[in-house]
Each structure stands twice: as structure tokens, then as C-alpha cells.
Enzyme design. Structure first.
Site, PDB file in Angstrom:
ATOM      1  N   SER A  26       0.478 -43.913  21.769  1.00 10.58           N
ATOM      2  CA  SER A  26       0.791 -43.029  20.651  1.00 10.58           C
ATOM      3  C   SER A  26       2.208 -42.497  20.816  1.00 10.58           C
ATOM      4  O   SER A  26       3.007 -43.107  21.534  1.00 10.58           O
ATOM      5  CB  SER A  26      -0.244 -41.894  20.595  1.00 10.58           C
ATOM      6  OG  SER A  26      -0.120 -41.178  19.388  1.00 10.58           O
ATOM      7  N   ASN A  27       2.545 -41.392  20.158  1.00 16.42           N
ATOM      8  CA  ASN A  27       3.864 -40.776  20.321  1.00 16.42           C
ATOM      9  C   ASN A  27       3.714 -39.265  20.228  1.00 16.42           C
ATOM     10  O   ASN A  27       2.619 -38.762  20.027  1.00 16.42           O
ATOM     11  CB  ASN A  27       4.844 -41.339  19.276  1.00 16.42           C
ATOM     12  CG  ASN A  27       4.331 -41.114  17.877  1.00 16.42           C
ATOM     13  OD1 ASN A  27       4.129 -39.992  17.450  1.00 16.42           O
ATOM     14  ND2 ASN A  27       4.078 -42.204  17.153  1.00 16.42           N
TER      15      ASN A  27
END
Ligand code: CTP
Length: 214
Positions: A26-27
Site C-alpha cells: 500500500s502507501n
């Protein structure tokens, strides 16, 4: 400036791509900018639909919301709602890569290095702007760490956008901060460089610009 009678679709937050049942890529997107935009559009009188990745935020009052997890789910949801809206603000930070193989069982710790093969996810905006109706306004974001303005103008052109919000991450700007430092970039116009402002105020300025574009 009013958005009364307009239907605005906003995307927010990160997406997650599973590596196995317990891990994902993810981020750092918190969703704060996208949620602030949904609130500002609602306050400007628009009917607002928010498509959100996983965040800890509360959906603003009067805003309809749906949740997604992966970039593919986001692409499906946005494509489905695109025809409904007069304007799209793509503030989500979709994962650009996903594991080629999604392991069905937990990958066990081993003594060897673990290789992870990744494939690109689809560019949602690029696909969408090709099928847009006359008059539909599409706003994207660009997160750049180098050659910021040049890269953002290239994205504006390549993705066929009406405006791009350039975000340069820093101490008072970017992921999970309360404030943001952005430039608003439109084709054939000088960029509007905003000072560091609370994300709610940045959202109001973006909505103000958007309202002039209908
Ligand atoms: N975006 C999208 N689909 C993706 C990735 C991003 O539609 N798979 C959208 C984002 O919501 C944003 C804009 O495209 O509005 C630019 O996102 P950004 O991450 O800055 O650019 P990328 O196209 O992913 O390019 P790069 O990561 O190479 O800078």
C-alpha cells in the site's frame, strides 16, 4: 462559487494489494485531502459520492460513500459512477503495482531471501478521460518529488485532465499531514501556487477553481 445542481464524484485514500492473506502492498495516503474535498464540494451545494480506500476517517455529513480495497475495485467503482457525475476529483492514491501471484496461504518465514514479482495496475484516469462526455470536468492529483511542475504538466496532458493538483511532499505537506502545499495547474494557464494551508482550505480553493470550469 456554487456547485449547486452538480454531481461530484471524489476518490480518496490508498488501495491495498494482497501479497498473502495477512500482508499487502500500500502507501502512506491518509485520505484527508479527498475527504476534505468531498466536504467542500458538499458545502458548495453539490451532490457528492465519495469512493474511499481504507482510512480511519468519518464520511462527511450528506455525502454518499462506498468502500473499495484494491486498485481494480477502485477502477470498477469509478467506471460505474463516472456516467452519473458532472465532475470527478481523483484524489485517491491507488497502488501502481500488485503482486503477480496472490498466495492463498500465509507465506512462511524462510532462511532465503523472498522475491516478490509485481505487475502494474491499470491507470484509471487515463482510461476514463477517453470516454468522457462533453462538459464533464476531470481533476487529478500529481505527487512529485523531482521536476515537479514539468512532470505534473505531462500528466495533465497524457491523462487528458482539466486540472491537476501538484503535491510536493515535505514536512508540512503530503501524506497524513493536516496542511498541504499545492499548485493548481490547468492547460494553457499559469500555475496557481498556493501557500501552505490547512487541507480544508486547500479543498475549498480546488472546489472554487472547479466551479469556474463548468
Ligand atoms: N491514478 C490513477 N490510476 C492509477 C494511479 C494513479 O488514476 N493506477 C491517478 C491518481 O488518483 C492521481 C493521478 O492519477 O489523480 C496521478 O497519480 P500519481 O501517482 O501522481 O501518478 P502516476 O500516474 O501513478 O505516475 P507515477 O507514479 O509514475 O508518477
Amino acid at each position: 462559487m456554487s456547485l449547486a445542481g452538480k454531481r461530484i464524484l471524489v476518490t480518496a485514500g490508498p488501495t491495498r494489494e494482497a501479497i498473502d492473506p495477512v500482508r499487502y502492498i500500500s502507501n502512506h495516503s491518509s485520505g484527508k485531502m479527498g475527504y476534505a474535498l468531498a466536504r467542500a464540494a458538499r458545502e458548495a451545494g453539490a451532490e457528492v459520492h465519495l469512493i474511499t480506500g481504507p482510512t480511519t476517517l468519518t464520511v462527511p455529513g450528506g455525502v454518499k460513500a462506498s468502500s473499495i480495497t484494491t486498485t481494480a475495485e477502485l477502477a470498477r467503482a469509478v467506471t460505474e459512477c463516472f456516467g452519473w457525475c458532472d465532475g470527478l476529483i481523483m484524489a485517491a492514491a491507488p497502488a501502481d503495482f500488485r503482486p503477480l501471484h496472490d498466495a492463498r496461504t500465509k507465506i512462511k518465514r524462510g532462511t532465503d531471501a523472498l522475491g516478490l514479482e509485481l505487475e502494474p495496475t491499470q491507470d484509471i484516469l487515463k482510461g476514463l478521460t477517453k470516454e468522457r462526455r462533453q462538459g464533464q470536468v476531470v481533476v487529478g492529483f500529481a505527487l512529485e518529488t523531482d521536476n515537479a511542475e514539468k512532470n505534473a504538466r505531462r500528466k495533465l496532458r497524457e491523462k487528458g485532465l482539466d486540472m491537476i493538483v501538484l503535491n510536493v511532499p515535505g514536512e508540512d505537506s503530503g501524506f497524513d499531514t493536516e496542511t498541504n502545499r499545492v499548485s493548481l495547474i490547468r492547460p494553457r494557464r499559469k500555475s496557481v501556487v498556493l501557500p501552505v494551508l490547512h487541507k480544508d482550505e486547500v479543498a475549498r480553493r480546488i472546489i472554487e477553481q472547479m466551479a469556474q470550469m463548468f
